[in-house]
Write a protein that holds these residues in place. Structure first.
Motif, short mmCIF file in Angstrom:
data_model
loop_
_atom_site.label_atom_id
_atom_site.label_comp_id
_atom_site.label_asym_id
_atom_site.label_seq_id
_atom_site.Cartn_x
_atom_site.Cartn_y
_atom_site.Cartn_z
N PHE A 1 -10.76 1.87 -3.51
CA PHE A 1 -9.92 1.17 -2.68
C PHE A 1 -9.21 1.53 -1.71
N HIS B 1 -9.42 1.81 2.46
CA HIS B 1 -8.41 1.57 3.25
C HIS B 1 -8.16 2.34 4.22
N THR C 1 0.84 -1.31 0.16
CA THR C 1 0.11 0.08 -0.21
C THR C 1 0.89 1.20 0.17
#
Length: 233
Positions: free
Chosen positions: A211, A215, A81
């Motif tokens: 997404f 998160h 990430t």
């Protein structure tokens, strides 16, 4: 308890990054609010980017260290990430902004850099205080800022990034095959078209933005919801 070498390093790194982004934000606000120059004053054609570019190159590129921090376990952050977030910004900074000067004058430069800087100042401050005194010592208001500023700023920044890539497409089309591209035939038997890659990146924002936003929302709920303690990376 004595501060470990790792915590001392993280304190220095995060404090330096916080100051750097605060400087970028200050330069941006000063330039945006300054009166326009007199005609013929020799002022650059792209005052906003020219004002922030030197520091932006240093401190945004410096975020590469965060990928190393995550990959080595120095901080408890997912390496994939982190790499995605840092990589997307470096793509905007180097191949798009630094490589394509016609894009410098786009209005999205100001909104993108402003969104980045306004997010990073409290984020790095949060990490610096956590490294210096422990997660329990981080003030609640700083915890709130760290996990709240992204709510309006992440869509603003991502939208500005897309706008700049779209603004770059006509410039790339005029130099198609010449800028950061590999044409066939060649010794490696591979081809790469940077214009097509930019179109692909824009398309990937469609699933990527929700997404990443979800998160960060999960991180926010973990940090602020249910009375849980915040853990500074």
């Amino acid at each position: 308890m004595a501060m470990t070498a790792a915590r001392a390093y993280l304190l220095v790194y995060n404090a330096a990054m916080c100051c750097g982004w605060a400087y970028i934000l200050g330069r941006l606000l000063w330039t945006v609010t300054a009166p326009p120059p007199a005609p013929g004053a020799g002022y650059p054609h792209t005052p906003i980017y020219d004002a922030v570019a030197p520091a932006l190159r240093v401190f945004q590129t410096g975020a590469v260290a965060e990928v190393a921090h995550a990959a080595t376990g120095l901080v408890r952050t997912p390496a994939a990430t982190t790499a995605l977030q840092v990589g997307s910004r470096l793509f905007l900074l180097w191949p798009i902004l630094e490589g394509l000067t016609p894009v410098h004058g786009h209005m999205a430069v100001a909104t993108m850099v402003g969104a980045w800087a306004a997010t990073e100042v409290p984020r790095y401050a949060f990490y610096a205080v956590g490294a210096a005194a422990g997660s329990a010592a981080v003030p609640r208001w700083l915890v709130w800022l760290r996990y709240t500023t992204f709510l309006p700023l992440y869509p603003l920044g991502a939208g500005s990034e897309v706008a700049l890539i779209l603004a770059a497409l006509p410039v790339l089309a005029r130099a198609r095959g010449a800028y950061l591209s590999i044409a066939m035939p060649n010794a490696w038997n591979v081809a790469f078209d940077f214009w097509t890659w930019c179109v692909f990146i824009v398309v990937m924002y469609v699933p990527g933005l929700p997404f990443m936003y979800m998160h960060m929302m999960r991180q926010r709920r973990k940090a602020l919801g249910g009375g849980q303690k915040t853990k500074a990376a």
